[in-house]
Motif scaffolding. Structure first.
Motif, PDB file in Angstrom:
ATOM      1  N   LYS A   2       4.891  42.263  33.491  1.00  0.00           N
ATOM      2  CA  LYS A   2       5.608  42.847  34.619  1.00  0.00           C
ATOM      3  C   LYS A   2       6.607  41.848  35.190  1.00  0.00           C
ATOM      4  O   LYS A   2       6.297  40.675  35.372  1.00  0.00           O
ATOM      5  N   GLU A  29       7.386  46.648  32.114  1.00  0.00           N
ATOM      6  CA  GLU A  29       7.175  47.205  33.449  1.00  0.00           C
ATOM      7  C   GLU A  29       7.863  46.315  34.487  1.00  0.00           C
ATOM      8  O   GLU A  29       7.951  45.095  34.328  1.00  0.00           O
ATOM      9  N   TYR A  30       8.344  46.926  35.545  1.00  0.00           N
ATOM     10  CA  TYR A  30       8.964  46.156  36.619  1.00  0.00           C
ATOM     11  C   TYR A  30       8.739  46.854  37.946  1.00  0.00           C
ATOM     12  O   TYR A  30       8.446  48.037  38.022  1.00  0.00           O
ATOM     13  N   GLU A  31       8.877  46.059  38.993  1.00  0.00           N
ATOM     14  CA  GLU A  31       8.936  46.616  40.346  1.00  0.00           C
ATOM     15  C   GLU A  31      10.241  46.136  40.955  1.00  0.00           C
ATOM     16  O   GLU A  31      10.707  45.038  40.655  1.00  0.00           O
ATOM     17  N   ILE A  56       2.875  39.874  38.603  1.00  0.00           N
ATOM     18  CA  ILE A  56       4.250  39.542  38.227  1.00  0.00           C
ATOM     19  C   ILE A  56       4.216  38.297  37.341  1.00  0.00           C
ATOM     20  O   ILE A  56       3.511  37.334  37.635  1.00  0.00           O
TER      21      ILE A  56
END
Length: 159
Positions: A2, A29-31, A56
């Motif tokens: 992430k 995946e990322y935020e 992360i």
């Protein structure tokens, strides 16, 4: 795996979307967050201190003008931080570039070109590929495709 994409202002969103596309293409995946080093320093502090515990593994920051976001986060976290200077002023992003690239000893922020969101995402993928074999394979395929595309263009040009 992430990655966090952290912009200093919502006005950076168009640049951030270029990193999102690359990460989507690689299946990472990322935020995405809006956190200002100047207007919400307590949020920046909390985010940086807890990013690793929140899963992360790399952070990409996007900031224009006095672009301190990447440095603030790098000063508070041991995760790799990549800074994207955003063109947002009369100086065409030079002010942002210099703010990000001129970090003091011990607080590195890997810096890409002004508005270089795609390269920032590729660099994050390369960092993660050290740990994730499936990502390393995708990177190899990506490099082969880039090479093949150029060879094809060159061949067509010289017909």
């Amino acid at each position: 795996m992430k990655v966090a994409l952290v912009m200093g202002s919502i006005s950076d969103k168009e640049v951030v979307e270029k990193s999102q596309k690359v990460l989507d293409d690689f299946g990472v995946e990322y935020e995405t967050r809006v956190i200002s080093a100047h207007r919400t320093p307590e949020v920046a502090f909390d985010f940086a201190k807890n990013a690793k515990n929140n899963g992360i593994e790399a952070i990409i920051t996007f900031a224009g003008k006095a672009a301190h976001l990447g440095g603030v986060i790098a000063g508070l976290s041991t995760l790799p931080v990549i800074g994207v200077p955003v063109k947002s002023s009369l100086m065409d992003g030079l002010d942002s570039l210099l703010s990000i690239v001129q970090m003091p000893k011990g607080v590195p922020v890997a810096t890409v070109a002004v508005n270089g969101a795609e390269n920032a995402a590729i660099l994050a993928v390369q960092i993660l590929a050290i740990k994730y074999d499936e990502l390393a394979k995708k990177l190899e395929d990506y490099k082969v495709k880039m090479r093949d595309d150029i060879v094809k263009i060159d061949a067509e040009l010289n017909k």
